[in-house]
Design a protein around this motif. Sequence first.
Motif, PDB file in Angstrom:
ATOM      1  N   ILE A   1      33.908  -3.825  42.874  1.00 11.92           N
ATOM      2  CA  ILE A   1      35.088  -3.764  42.012  1.00 11.92           C
ATOM      3  C   ILE A   1      35.784  -2.428  42.240  1.00 11.92           C
ATOM      4  CG2 ILE A   1      35.881  -3.551  39.620  1.00 11.92           C
ATOM      5  CD1 ILE A   1      33.838  -5.561  38.791  1.00 11.92           C
ATOM      6  N   LEU A   2      37.096  -2.479  42.371  1.00 12.30           N
ATOM      7  CA  LEU A   2      37.921  -1.276  42.536  1.00 12.30           C
ATOM      8  C   LEU A   2      38.900  -1.197  41.370  1.00 12.30           C
ATOM      9  CD1 LEU A   2      39.102   1.127  44.181  1.00 12.30           C
ATOM     10  CD2 LEU A   2      40.559  -0.553  45.357  1.00 12.30           C
ATOM     11  N   LEU A   3      38.910  -0.049  40.698  1.00 13.15           N
ATOM     12  CA  LEU A   3      39.858   0.224  39.618  1.00 13.15           C
ATOM     13  C   LEU A   3      40.719   1.411  40.031  1.00 13.15           C
ATOM     14  CD1 LEU A   3      37.446   0.038  36.540  1.00 13.15           C
ATOM     15  CD2 LEU A   3      38.703  -1.829  37.611  1.00 13.15           C
ATOM     16  N   GLN A   4      42.026   1.278  39.898  1.00 11.42           N
ATOM     17  CA  GLN A   4      42.938   2.337  40.307  1.00 11.42           C
ATOM     18  C   GLN A   4      43.994   2.592  39.241  1.00 11.42           C
ATOM     19  OE1 GLN A   4      44.005   0.518  44.278  1.00 11.42           O
ATOM     20  NE2 GLN A   4      43.438   2.556  44.999  1.00 11.42           N
ATOM     21  N   ILE A   5      44.300   3.873  39.046  1.00  7.36           N
ATOM     22  CA  ILE A   5      45.380   4.268  38.157  1.00  7.36           C
ATOM     23  C   ILE A   5      46.680   4.230  38.940  1.00  7.36           C
ATOM     24  CG2 ILE A   5      46.253   6.026  36.577  1.00  7.36           C
ATOM     25  CD1 ILE A   5      43.573   4.944  35.741  1.00  7.36           C
ATOM     26  N   MET A   6      47.639   3.460  38.493  1.00  8.20           N
ATOM     27  CA  MET A   6      48.910   3.350  39.182  1.00  8.20           C
ATOM     28  C   MET A   6      49.765   4.598  38.947  1.00  8.20           C
ATOM     29  SD  MET A   6      48.184   0.631  40.590  1.00  8.20           S
ATOM     30  CE  MET A   6      49.715   0.322  41.493  1.00  8.20           C
ATOM     31  N   PRO A   7      50.723   4.851  39.842  1.00  6.66           N
ATOM     32  CA  PRO A   7      51.514   6.089  39.761  1.00  6.66           C
ATOM     33  C   PRO A   7      52.110   6.370  38.389  1.00  6.66           C
ATOM     34  CG  PRO A   7      51.960   4.966  41.820  1.00  6.66           C
ATOM     35  CD  PRO A   7      51.079   4.053  41.029  1.00  6.66           C
TER      36      PRO A   7
ATOM     37  N   GLY B   1      50.983  -3.724  60.503  1.00  5.85           N
ATOM     38  CA  GLY B   1      51.489  -4.766  61.392  1.00  5.85           C
ATOM     39  C   GLY B   1      52.698  -4.370  62.203  1.00  5.85           C
ATOM     40  N   TYR B   2      53.232  -3.192  61.944  1.00  8.62           N
ATOM     41  CA  TYR B   2      54.362  -2.703  62.736  1.00  8.62           C
ATOM     42  C   TYR B   2      54.371  -1.175  62.655  1.00  8.62           C
ATOM     43  CZ  TYR B   2      56.643  -1.947  58.239  1.00  8.62           C
ATOM     44  OH  TYR B   2      56.929  -1.527  56.962  1.00  8.62           O
ATOM     45  N   GLY B   3      55.016  -0.543  63.639  1.00 11.47           N
ATOM     46  CA  GLY B   3      55.086   0.914  63.630  1.00 11.47           C
ATOM     47  C   GLY B   3      53.735   1.569  63.836  1.00 11.47           C
ATOM     48  N   GLN B   4      53.678   2.842  63.543  1.00  5.59           N
ATOM     49  CA  GLN B   4      52.463   3.631  63.719  1.00  5.59           C
ATOM     50  C   GLN B   4      51.522   3.442  62.527  1.00  5.59           C
ATOM     51  OE1 GLN B   4      51.979   5.260  66.509  1.00  5.59           O
ATOM     52  NE2 GLN B   4      50.009   6.181  66.012  1.00  5.59           N
ATOM     53  N   PRO B   5      50.268   3.064  62.771  1.00  2.00           N
ATOM     54  CA  PRO B   5      49.323   2.928  61.660  1.00  2.00           C
ATOM     55  C   PRO B   5      49.120   4.261  60.945  1.00  2.00           C
ATOM     56  CG  PRO B   5      48.469   1.868  63.641  1.00  2.00           C
ATOM     57  CD  PRO B   5      49.665   2.671  64.058  1.00  2.00           C
ATOM     58  N   TYR B   6      48.872   4.189  59.645  1.00  2.00           N
ATOM     59  CA  TYR B   6      48.568   5.387  58.862  1.00  2.00           C
ATOM     60  C   TYR B   6      47.062   5.633  58.931  1.00  2.00           C
ATOM     61  CZ  TYR B   6      47.431   8.209  54.762  1.00  2.00           C
ATOM     62  OH  TYR B   6      46.920   9.176  53.928  1.00  2.00           O
ATOM     63  N   SER B   7      46.675   6.853  59.213  1.00  2.00           N
ATOM     64  CA  SER B   7      45.244   7.175  59.290  1.00  2.00           C
ATOM     65  C   SER B   7      44.953   8.490  58.591  1.00  2.00           C
ATOM     66  CB  SER B   7      44.773   7.243  60.744  1.00  2.00           C
ATOM     67  OG  SER B   7      45.391   8.308  61.433  1.00  2.00           O
ATOM     68  N   SER B   8      43.745   8.608  58.090  1.00  2.21           N
ATOM     69  CA  SER B   8      43.332   9.827  57.405  1.00  2.21           C
ATOM     70  C   SER B   8      41.821   9.962  57.482  1.00  2.21           C
ATOM     71  CB  SER B   8      43.777   9.791  55.939  1.00  2.21           C
ATOM     72  OG  SER B   8      43.416  10.980  55.275  1.00  2.21           O
TER      73      SER B   8
ATOM     74  N   LEU C   1      40.352   7.785  48.535  1.00  2.00           N
ATOM     75  CA  LEU C   1      41.520   7.321  47.793  1.00  2.00           C
ATOM     76  C   LEU C   1      42.136   8.444  46.969  1.00  2.00           C
ATOM     77  CD1 LEU C   1      40.178   3.843  46.651  1.00  2.00           C
ATOM     78  CD2 LEU C   1      42.085   4.244  48.215  1.00  2.00           C
ATOM     79  N   VAL C   2      41.293   9.266  46.367  1.00  5.49           N
ATOM     80  CA  VAL C   2      41.793  10.381  45.557  1.00  5.49           C
ATOM     81  C   VAL C   2      42.357  11.487  46.433  1.00  5.49           C
ATOM     82  CG1 VAL C   2      41.140  12.195  43.939  1.00  5.49           C
ATOM     83  CG2 VAL C   2      40.226   9.885  43.654  1.00  5.49           C
ATOM     84  N   THR C   3      41.638  11.800  47.519  1.00  2.00           N
ATOM     85  CA  THR C   3      42.008  12.938  48.365  1.00  2.00           C
ATOM     86  C   THR C   3      43.193  12.635  49.266  1.00  2.00           C
ATOM     87  OG1 THR C   3      39.688  13.657  48.390  1.00  2.00           O
ATOM     88  CG2 THR C   3      41.148  14.589  50.066  1.00  2.00           C
ATOM     89  N   SER C   4      43.152  11.501  49.950  1.00  2.00           N
ATOM     90  CA  SER C   4      44.175  11.200  50.955  1.00  2.00           C
ATOM     91  C   SER C   4      45.349  10.385  50.423  1.00  2.00           C
ATOM     92  CB  SER C   4      43.547  10.462  52.137  1.00  2.00           C
ATOM     93  OG  SER C   4      42.664  11.303  52.836  1.00  2.00           O
ATOM     94  N   GLU C   5      45.091   9.496  49.471  1.00  2.00           N
ATOM     95  CA  GLU C   5      46.162   8.652  48.966  1.00  2.00           C
ATOM     96  C   GLU C   5      46.604   9.046  47.560  1.00  2.00           C
ATOM     97  OE1 GLU C   5      45.426   4.501  49.485  1.00  2.00           O
ATOM     98  OE2 GLU C   5      44.991   4.712  51.627  1.00  2.00           O
ATOM     99  N   GLN C   6      45.974  10.110  47.023  1.00  3.59           N
ATOM    100  CA  GLN C   6      46.329  10.632  45.696  1.00  3.59           C
ATOM    101  C   GLN C   6      46.360   9.530  44.640  1.00  3.59           C
ATOM    102  OE1 GLN C   6      48.498  11.890  48.512  1.00  3.59           O
ATOM    103  NE2 GLN C   6      46.707  13.213  48.612  1.00  3.59           N
ATOM    104  N   THR C   7      45.377   8.641  44.729  1.00  2.00           N
ATOM    105  CA  THR C   7      45.272   7.540  43.768  1.00  2.00           C
ATOM    106  C   THR C   7      43.937   7.648  43.033  1.00  2.00           C
ATOM    107  OG1 THR C   7      46.526   6.110  45.280  1.00  2.00           O
ATOM    108  CG2 THR C   7      45.368   5.050  43.461  1.00  2.00           C
TER     109      THR C   7
END
Length: 297
Positions: free
Chosen positions: A176-182, A125-132, A149-155
């Motif tokens: 359903i999306l399951l993610q390991i938090m940092p 919503g502001y600044g430069q959008p993040y893209s990958s 998610l694993v490759t670009s966002e390391q999640t």
Amino acid sequence: MTDKLIRAVAADGGIRAVGVITTNLTEEARRRHKLSYVATAALGRSMASGLLLASSMKKENSRVNIHVKGDGPLGTILADAGLDGTVRGYVQHPSVELPPNDQGKLDVGKAVGYNGYLHVVRDVGYGQPYSSTVNLVSGEVGEDVANYLVTSEQTPSALLVGVFVGDMGVTAAGGILLQIMPKAARDQSLVELLESRVSQLSGFTPLLQAGKSLEEMMRELLGDLELFIFPESYPVSFYCGCSWKRVLGALKMLGTAELQDMIEKDEGAEAICQFCGEVYQADEAQLTQLIADLKSE
């Protein structure tokens, strides 16, 4: 069953879970774009994935754009989803149909193509959008988004999305999306546990058709890991912000010569929104007024 999105956490906050039902909005996209069975599945998976990704954003107007471009006959697939629960999308070649694959299921991978790319844009919503951009790994959409998610966002993530469409239209869709938090990302055993449990599921749509709720699915996946499901649920829907005013603005950008040519050759103009299929008609008088506005400026 009402389209909705729910959130949960597990493993002392180490796992983030999001589930979404998109049956009605996927059916609306199918009707609006006159999608084939396989095109419905591909777009439905993309829209569900977009809503799941957008759910983690913070700012009110945040949106996620998922662009899938493979070497299959469907061509480009685009889904645009917002934190507000709205989503829209389209398929470049919506009428393409293919025979079922070896498992008797819709062959989304072949329709999308095994070679190509997945491009994701996060606009906060502001600044430069993040893209990958990442290469496709299967063309099945869900696996490709999980790989992003694993490759670009390391999640580390496990994603299950599905669409069931038959002669009566779309009767089950979502994911359903399951993610390991940092703070838990270094726990490889936790990552492997999630992947194993998701892989053991028979698929999202069979569970939904069997009457399983999102909450029940999450309990089956994470119930023994201190699961906490947030009580709030959020509506999701197919929505496009196109309007007659925007169409007139786009026509105006064509210039006086092009508008005059439309009047002389077609006695008007027709514009179709690529995202929702809405048809807008401008008659000769309206085009003449646009020309007058341009000249006065």
